[in-house]
Design a protein around this motif. Structure first.
Motif, PDB file in Angstrom:
ATOM      1  N   MET A 108       0.842  -1.180  -0.151  1.00  0.00           N
ATOM      2  CA  MET A 108       0.060  -0.037   0.018  1.00  0.00           C
ATOM      3  C   MET A 108       0.745   1.229  -0.123  1.00  0.00           C
ATOM      4  SD  MET A 108      -3.165   1.456   0.802  1.00  0.00           S
ATOM      5  CE  MET A 108      -3.175   2.059   2.478  1.00  0.00           C
ATOM      6  N   ILE A 109       0.582   2.306  -0.888  1.00  0.00           N
ATOM      7  CA  ILE A 109       1.333   3.470  -0.844  1.00  0.00           C
ATOM      8  C   ILE A 109       0.707   4.528   0.153  1.00  0.00           C
ATOM      9  CG2 ILE A 109       2.219   5.465  -2.280  1.00  0.00           C
ATOM     10  CD1 ILE A 109       2.237   3.463  -4.713  1.00  0.00           C
ATOM     11  N   GLY A 110       1.476   4.838   1.181  1.00  0.00           N
ATOM     12  CA  GLY A 110       0.724   5.600   2.218  1.00  0.00           C
ATOM     13  C   GLY A 110       1.396   6.943   2.392  1.00  0.00           C
ATOM     14  N   PHE A 111       0.995   7.740   3.175  1.00  0.00           N
ATOM     15  CA  PHE A 111       1.296   9.023   3.300  1.00  0.00           C
ATOM     16  C   PHE A 111       2.886   9.091   3.302  1.00  0.00           C
ATOM     17  CE2 PHE A 111       3.032  12.487   6.082  1.00  0.00           C
ATOM     18  CZ  PHE A 111       2.535  13.735   5.198  1.00  0.00           C
ATOM     19  N   SER A 112       3.432   8.304   4.245  1.00  0.00           N
ATOM     20  CA  SER A 112       4.890   8.374   4.500  1.00  0.00           C
ATOM     21  C   SER A 112       5.839   8.091   3.334  1.00  0.00           C
ATOM     22  CB  SER A 112       5.487   7.385   5.448  1.00  0.00           C
ATOM     23  OG  SER A 112       4.472   6.929   6.147  1.00  0.00           O
ATOM     24  N   ALA A 113       5.366   7.084   2.175  1.00  0.00           N
ATOM     25  CA  ALA A 113       5.968   6.884   1.276  1.00  0.00           C
ATOM     26  C   ALA A 113       6.071   8.137   0.342  1.00  0.00           C
ATOM     27  CB  ALA A 113       5.349   5.628   0.612  1.00  0.00           C
ATOM     28  N   ASN A 161       9.145  21.676   2.648  1.00  0.00           N
ATOM     29  CA  ASN A 161       8.536  22.120   3.641  1.00  0.00           C
ATOM     30  C   ASN A 161       7.131  21.358   3.976  1.00  0.00           C
ATOM     31  OD1 ASN A 161       9.909  24.502   5.097  1.00  0.00           O
ATOM     32  ND2 ASN A 161      10.148  24.951   2.986  1.00  0.00           N
ATOM     33  N   ALA A 162       6.275  21.099   2.995  1.00  0.00           N
ATOM     34  CA  ALA A 162       5.270  20.726   3.325  1.00  0.00           C
ATOM     35  C   ALA A 162       5.310  19.068   3.667  1.00  0.00           C
ATOM     36  CB  ALA A 162       4.384  20.601   1.814  1.00  0.00           C
ATOM     37  N   SER A 163       6.250  18.395   2.853  1.00  0.00           N
ATOM     38  CA  SER A 163       6.457  16.789   3.318  1.00  0.00           C
ATOM     39  C   SER A 163       7.362  16.787   4.434  1.00  0.00           C
ATOM     40  CB  SER A 163       7.142  16.388   1.931  1.00  0.00           C
ATOM     41  OG  SER A 163       8.444  17.183   1.841  1.00  0.00           O
ATOM     42  N   GLY A 164       8.029  17.685   4.747  1.00  0.00           N
ATOM     43  CA  GLY A 164       8.888  17.757   6.041  1.00  0.00           C
ATOM     44  C   GLY A 164       8.068  17.946   7.235  1.00  0.00           C
ATOM     45  N   PHE A 165       7.380  18.994   7.256  1.00  0.00           N
ATOM     46  CA  PHE A 165       6.359  19.264   8.396  1.00  0.00           C
ATOM     47  C   PHE A 165       5.392  18.328   8.623  1.00  0.00           C
ATOM     48  CE2 PHE A 165       8.555  23.489   8.122  1.00  0.00           C
ATOM     49  CZ  PHE A 165       9.008  23.631   9.688  1.00  0.00           C
ATOM     50  N   GLY A 166       4.830  17.905   7.413  1.00  0.00           N
ATOM     51  CA  GLY A 166       3.828  16.713   7.203  1.00  0.00           C
ATOM     52  C   GLY A 166       4.152  15.508   8.191  1.00  0.00           C
ATOM     53  N   THR A 167       5.660  15.014   7.735  1.00  0.00           N
ATOM     54  CA  THR A 167       6.116  13.840   8.169  1.00  0.00           C
ATOM     55  C   THR A 167       6.166  13.956   9.882  1.00  0.00           C
ATOM     56  OG1 THR A 167       7.206  13.290   6.219  1.00  0.00           O
ATOM     57  CG2 THR A 167       8.113  12.212   8.202  1.00  0.00           C
ATOM     58  N   PHE A 171       4.276  15.838  11.653  1.00  0.00           N
ATOM     59  CA  PHE A 171       3.230  15.987  12.481  1.00  0.00           C
ATOM     60  C   PHE A 171       2.088  14.559  12.350  1.00  0.00           C
ATOM     61  CE2 PHE A 171       4.454  20.305  12.872  1.00  0.00           C
ATOM     62  CZ  PHE A 171       4.460  20.430  13.988  1.00  0.00           C
ATOM     63  N   VAL A 172       2.282  13.945  11.114  1.00  0.00           N
ATOM     64  CA  VAL A 172       1.588  12.954  10.799  1.00  0.00           C
ATOM     65  C   VAL A 172       2.077  11.643  11.197  1.00  0.00           C
ATOM     66  CG1 VAL A 172       0.348  11.535   8.890  1.00  0.00           C
ATOM     67  CG2 VAL A 172       0.575  14.109   8.754  1.00  0.00           C
ATOM     68  N   ASP A 173       3.487  11.418  10.950  1.00  0.00           N
ATOM     69  CA  ASP A 173       4.322  10.222  11.159  1.00  0.00           C
ATOM     70  C   ASP A 173       4.982  10.079  12.609  1.00  0.00           C
ATOM     71  OD1 ASP A 173       3.446   8.932   8.961  1.00  0.00           O
ATOM     72  OD2 ASP A 173       5.461   9.247   7.828  1.00  0.00           O
ATOM     73  N   PHE A 221       7.158  17.362  17.189  1.00  0.00           N
ATOM     74  CA  PHE A 221       8.462  17.696  17.349  1.00  0.00           C
ATOM     75  C   PHE A 221       8.966  17.197  18.435  1.00  0.00           C
ATOM     76  CE2 PHE A 221       8.229  20.735  13.915  1.00  0.00           C
ATOM     77  CZ  PHE A 221       9.215  20.662  13.291  1.00  0.00           C
ATOM     78  N   ALA A 222       7.907  16.972  19.691  1.00  0.00           N
ATOM     79  CA  ALA A 222       8.382  16.556  20.998  1.00  0.00           C
ATOM     80  C   ALA A 222       9.184  15.083  20.551  1.00  0.00           C
ATOM     81  CB  ALA A 222       7.268  16.576  21.916  1.00  0.00           C
ATOM     82  N   SER A 223       8.570  14.095  20.033  1.00  0.00           N
ATOM     83  CA  SER A 223       8.928  12.914  19.790  1.00  0.00           C
ATOM     84  C   SER A 223       9.880  12.802  18.536  1.00  0.00           C
ATOM     85  CB  SER A 223       7.794  11.836  19.629  1.00  0.00           C
ATOM     86  OG  SER A 223       6.881  12.489  19.140  1.00  0.00           O
ATOM     87  N   ALA A 224      10.330  13.938  18.017  1.00  0.00           N
ATOM     88  CA  ALA A 224      11.253  13.810  16.978  1.00  0.00           C
ATOM     89  C   ALA A 224      12.590  13.973  17.273  1.00  0.00           C
ATOM     90  CB  ALA A 224      10.831  14.845  15.777  1.00  0.00           C
TER      91      ALA A 224
END
Ligand code: HEM
Length: 155
Positions: free
Chosen positions: A1-6, A65-71, A73-75, A79-82
């Motif tokens: 499955m091609i998901g958001f992270s891919a 910026n969209a894919s970086g911040f998206g990853t 917050f979504v994945d 930032f606390a857990s990054a």
């Protein structure tokens, strides 16, 4: 499955390749090569190169910026857990984006206006300002790629 992270990761890598690779070529190969031309020829050449490259840089800036911040917050759940390297990449990435916006709206605008009236000394000064800022962004971009590609493995 091609998901958001891919999708986000792939677009992120493509954005980095286009922007940082483009700056590397422009700064390391094209710039020294066109130094053999007379100023009007050289500056007219840059006047053809900049709008083509800068249009793609805008696409890369928005994509990164969209894919970086998206990853983050979504994945990663924010930032606390990054990792520290993700915080550092967000910093250098946003700084690079701001430097590019400045290049586009200040020295590049002056460059276009000066080339338009064949004021070569002023056009050359604006081009030199663009060159210095692109060199800064190239160094920041290479550091950001190291953080992105190696950060997770160095924690
Ligand atoms: C502006 C220039 C940027 C460049 C050149 C860049 C480059 C990279 C590269 C090469 C990777 C590894 C390959 C990949 O996952 O696609 C990566 C991963 C990543 N980047 Fe960026 N990036 C930039 C901006 C940003 C920004 C603004 C954020 C926002 C927080 C961000 C967040 C991330 C995240 C979360 C990862 C995944 C890390 C992991 O999987 O461990 N990046 N970046």
């Amino acid at each position: 499955m091609i998901g958001f992270s891919a999708v986000a990761n792939t677009l992120h890598a493509l954005g980095a390749v286009v922007w940082v690779g483009g700056m590397f070529f422009a700064h390391m190969a094209l710039r020294p090569s066109v130094a053999v031309l007379d100023p009007p020829q050289r500056l007219n050449l840059w006047a053809e190169v900049f709008p083509r490259f800068f249009a793609w840089v805008w696409v890369a800036v928005i994509t990164l910026n969209a894919s970086g911040f998206g990853t983050v917050f979504v994945d990663f759940g924010g930032f606390a857990s990054a990792g520290v390297y993700v915080h550092a990449m967000a910093g250098t990435g946003v700084l690079m984006s701001l430097i590019f916006a400045y290049i586009f709206f200040v020295p590049y605008r002056a460059f276009r206006a000066r080339v338009g009236v064949s004021d070569w000394p002023a056009a050359a000064a604006a081009q030199a300002a663009i060159r210095r800022l692109v060199a800064t962004n190239l160094v920041l971009g290479l550091v950001t790629v190291v953080l992105g590609a190696g950060g997770r493995l160095m924690e």
